[in-house]
Design a protein around this motif. Structure first.
Motif, PDB file in Angstrom:
ATOM      1  N   GLY A 141       0.808  -1.225   0.000  1.00 27.02           N
ATOM      2  CA  GLY A 141       0.000   0.000   0.000  1.00 27.02           C
ATOM      3  C   GLY A 141       0.832   1.261   0.000  1.00 27.02           C
ATOM      4  O   GLY A 141       0.300   2.369   0.155  1.00 27.02           O
ATOM      5  N   LEU A 142       2.131   1.137  -0.173  1.00 22.91           N
ATOM      6  CA  LEU A 142       3.016   2.308  -0.154  1.00 22.91           C
ATOM      7  C   LEU A 142       3.612   2.536  -1.543  1.00 22.91           C
ATOM      8  O   LEU A 142       3.453   1.740  -2.446  1.00 22.91           O
ATOM      9  N   GLY A 143       4.349   3.630  -1.655  1.00 24.32           N
ATOM     10  CA  GLY A 143       5.055   3.925  -2.909  1.00 24.32           C
ATOM     11  C   GLY A 143       4.590   5.234  -3.504  1.00 24.32           C
ATOM     12  O   GLY A 143       3.478   5.691  -3.241  1.00 24.32           O
ATOM     13  N   GLN A 144       5.471   5.812  -4.290  1.00 21.68           N
ATOM     14  CA  GLN A 144       5.201   7.105  -4.927  1.00 21.68           C
ATOM     15  C   GLN A 144       5.120   6.856  -6.431  1.00 21.68           C
ATOM     16  O   GLN A 144       5.953   6.139  -6.979  1.00 21.68           O
ATOM     17  N   THR A 145       4.133   7.425  -7.076  1.00 21.07           N
ATOM     18  CA  THR A 145       3.932   7.142  -8.503  1.00 21.07           C
ATOM     19  C   THR A 145       4.876   7.969  -9.357  1.00 21.07           C
ATOM     20  O   THR A 145       4.819   9.204  -9.338  1.00 21.07           O
ATOM     21  N   PRO A 146       5.764   7.327 -10.111  1.00 23.11           N
ATOM     22  CA  PRO A 146       6.643   8.098 -10.980  1.00 23.11           C
ATOM     23  C   PRO A 146       5.943   8.456 -12.286  1.00 23.11           C
ATOM     24  O   PRO A 146       5.191   7.651 -12.834  1.00 23.11           O
ATOM     25  N   VAL A 147       6.188   9.648 -12.753  1.00 24.22           N
ATOM     26  CA  VAL A 147       5.620  10.092 -14.032  1.00 24.22           C
ATOM     27  C   VAL A 147       6.779  10.562 -14.894  1.00 24.22           C
ATOM     28  O   VAL A 147       7.674  11.247 -14.421  1.00 24.22           O
ATOM     29  N   ARG A 148       6.749  10.150 -16.158  1.00 27.92           N
ATOM     30  CA  ARG A 148       7.831  10.547 -17.064  1.00 27.92           C
ATOM     31  C   ARG A 148       7.464  11.828 -17.778  1.00 27.92           C
ATOM     32  O   ARG A 148       6.387  11.935 -18.358  1.00 27.92           O
ATOM     33  N   ALA A 149       8.380  12.777 -17.759  1.00 23.65           N
ATOM     34  CA  ALA A 149       8.147  14.019 -18.497  1.00 23.65           C
ATOM     35  C   ALA A 149       9.464  14.426 -19.138  1.00 23.65           C
ATOM     36  O   ALA A 149      10.519  13.858 -18.845  1.00 23.65           O
ATOM     37  N   LEU A 150       9.410  15.395 -20.025  1.00 22.35           N
ATOM     38  CA  LEU A 150      10.615  15.856 -20.711  1.00 22.35           C
ATOM     39  C   LEU A 150      10.558  17.367 -20.852  1.00 22.35           C
ATOM     40  O   LEU A 150       9.586  17.932 -21.343  1.00 22.35           O
ATOM     41  N   GLY A 151      11.642  18.020 -20.374  1.00 20.02           N
ATOM     42  CA  GLY A 151      11.727  19.462 -20.566  1.00 20.02           C
ATOM     43  C   GLY A 151      12.498  19.759 -21.837  1.00 20.02           C
ATOM     44  O   GLY A 151      13.329  18.984 -22.241  1.00 20.02           O
ATOM     45  N   ALA A 152      12.274  20.834 -22.526  1.00 16.12           N
ATOM     46  CA  ALA A 152      11.263  21.806 -22.251  1.00 16.12           C
ATOM     47  C   ALA A 152       9.900  21.399 -22.821  1.00 16.12           C
ATOM     48  O   ALA A 152       8.876  22.016 -22.499  1.00 16.12           O
ATOM     49  N   THR A 153       9.862  20.304 -23.609  1.00 11.09           N
ATOM     50  CA  THR A 153       8.645  19.936 -24.331  1.00 11.09           C
ATOM     51  C   THR A 153       7.397  19.930 -23.444  1.00 11.09           C
ATOM     52  O   THR A 153       6.377  20.546 -23.791  1.00 11.09           O
ATOM     53  N   ASP A 154       7.478  19.272 -22.296  1.00 15.16           N
ATOM     54  CA  ASP A 154       6.270  19.117 -21.490  1.00 15.16           C
ATOM     55  C   ASP A 154       5.890  20.358 -20.684  1.00 15.16           C
ATOM     56  O   ASP A 154       4.851  20.373 -20.024  1.00 15.16           O
ATOM     57  N   GLN A 155       6.727  21.402 -20.766  1.00 17.64           N
ATOM     58  CA  GLN A 155       6.294  22.681 -20.204  1.00 17.64           C
ATOM     59  C   GLN A 155       5.059  23.182 -20.948  1.00 17.64           C
ATOM     60  O   GLN A 155       4.305  23.996 -20.440  1.00 17.64           O
ATOM     61  N   HIS A 156       4.929  22.685 -22.182  1.00 19.38           N
ATOM     62  CA  HIS A 156       3.825  23.152 -23.020  1.00 19.38           C
ATOM     63  C   HIS A 156       2.652  22.187 -22.986  1.00 19.38           C
ATOM     64  O   HIS A 156       1.814  22.194 -23.875  1.00 19.38           O
TER      65      HIS A 156
END
Ligand code: PA5
Length: 430
Positions: A279-294
């Motif tokens: 029941g523990l853990g932190q959800t990782p999310v993949r993003a890429l800068g600068a692209t995902d700033q938009h």
């Protein structure tokens, strides 16, 4: 100066959730205890902890020798999934090579077929990687590749090596056909195997300096000290844990280098599969800068404040000047560079999230080269092990992943697995 981790924007005086400084001091005591546990596990070569010893135990000569017969290759097909793909894929994506690498880590038939059409199989080296030697996706893809080689008149036994454990279907196959093979070290789980035969053979085939990767990792290993204030890797693992327990249940991994996009994928596996337990853990999310700033950034800054963002960049990189222009309103860009713009975006986004109260952490390496990647990958592994100790979960097992593997096998008639029954019990509402 080596890898740096800046946790200033994760403190309570900057962000909510944020970690109060006195809590950080208390956490540091727990880090010292966890470090002692980790050192004990390493000293006894306990399963999983052994991965942190790889900078001192991996035999790079053996790896180079194993790929030498394939030196004429223009393409590499790495047939493996999860931990048997993502580490090597991260190195391939981070480093330039004349040998083009493809990672067959899915069984989407159209995609597999398109890759097999793209490569010249007579100039392709195939690395079949499976720690267990039984994973259905990997073995199926290998059978498809082997068949394609036969059809193309290529002797697949001349162009294939396997990387696997002591036993299993793949080991049997290697023995039957006298294929060259590398052994996956026993105590190293898939997602922690990038610095072993699993991750480094592909890099060696692609001509990368695998000793420099190991040197970078060894530098990060030397930085594992009992205090988060002195150890960048432990600082990261501890702060991410402390933010999670304060409500930052999502961790957005956002490198500002195209060459590190796959690193975010590797990290997501490591973090999720190691810590997602009980029941523990932190959800990782993949993003890429600068692209995902938009795109995603709107949510990060203005959506629910239940996230942390991890920014990663290299401080030295080849740059491209932005040409001067007299176009009205754009003259400010002239004289700058794409790298300068990327750095400005990085720093502005970091500051803008802090201004919106959102905790974030900055990770910097000198450059995306062999040494820098070795440092970064080892550090994130150590961070994960540290976080696992703090959560008190069993970092090195993956029962939920194994569950799915058994269910799929059962469905295909590969054995009597009760996990497969769940499919028949599915509730349908149409
Ligand atoms: O980290 C893990 O344990 C998994 O992601 C495995 O690497 C993945 O399931 C592939 O397993 P194998 O190498 O046994 O084929």
């Amino acid at each position: 100066p080596g890898m740096r981790v800046d946790i200033g924007n994760a403190l309570e005086r900057v962000a909510t959730p944020g970690v109060p400084e006195d809590a950080l001091d208390r956490l540091d005591d727990r880090v010292a205890d966890a470090h002692a546990r980790i050192e004990e596990g390493r000293a006894n070569n306990e399963h999983g902890y052994e991965a942190l010893n790889l900078p001192g135990t991996v035999d790079t000569d053996e790896i180079r020798a194993a790929v030498k017969p394939f030196a004429d290759s223009e393409y590499l097909l790495n047939v493996g999934i999860g931990g048997s793909a993502l580490g090597a894929a991260t190195l391939s994506a981070g480093l330039e090579s004349d040998v083009e690498a493809y990672y067959l880590d899915n069984v989407d038939p159209e995609w597999v077929a398109s890759i097999l059409e793209e490569v010249d199989l007579s100039r392709t080296a195939v690395n079949v990687v499976s720690r267990s030697g039984t994973t259905a996706e990997t073995l199926s893809n290998f059978l498809v590749v082997r068949d394609a080689m036969d059809d193309a008149g290529v002797d697949w036994t001349e162009r294939t090596w396997v990387t696997t454990g002591e036993e299993g279907n793949l080991r049997d196959l290697a023995e039957k056909h006298d294929l060259p093979s590398l052994k996956v070290p026993d105590g190293v789980p898939g997602r922690f195997s990038v610095l072993s035969t699993v991750g480094l053979a592909a890099a060696a085939l692609q001509g990368h300096d695998i000793d420099a990767i190991v040197e970078g990792a060894a530098a990060a290993e030397a930085d594992l000290t009992p205090s988060l204030y002195d150890s960048p890797a432990y600082a990261y693992g501890a702060i991410a844990y402390a933010l999670d327990v304060r409500g930052a249940g999502t961790n957005v991994m956002m490198p500002y280098e195209e060459s590190l996009e796959t690193f975010a994928e590797w990290y997501a596996q490591l973090w999720a599969e190691s810590l997602g337990k009980d029941g523990l853990g932190q959800t990782p999310v993949r993003a890429l800068g600068a692209t995902d700033q938009h795109s995603q950034l709107q949510l990060y800054r203005a959506g629910p404040n239940n996230k942390m963002v991890t920014f990663v960049r290299a401080t030295d990189r080849e740059d491209t000047a932005i040409p001067e222009t007299d176009l009205e309103g754009l003259s400010y860009l002239g004289g700058s560079s794409l790298g300068g713009l990327l750095d400005a975006e990085f720093e502005a986004t970091e500051a803008s999230l802090a201004a919106a109260d959102l905790p974030n952490v900055r990770i910097e390496i000198d450059s995306v080269d062999e040494y820098g990647l070795g440092e970064l990958l080892y550090s994130m592994e150590a961070a994960t092990v540290m976080a696992g100790e703090l959560y008190d979960v069993d970092t090195f097992v993956q029962p939920a992943v194994e569950w799915g593997k058994k269910a799929a096998r059962g469905l295909l008639g590969g054995g009597d697995f009760e996990e497969a029954d769940a499919v028949a019990e599915k509730t349908t509402l149409t």
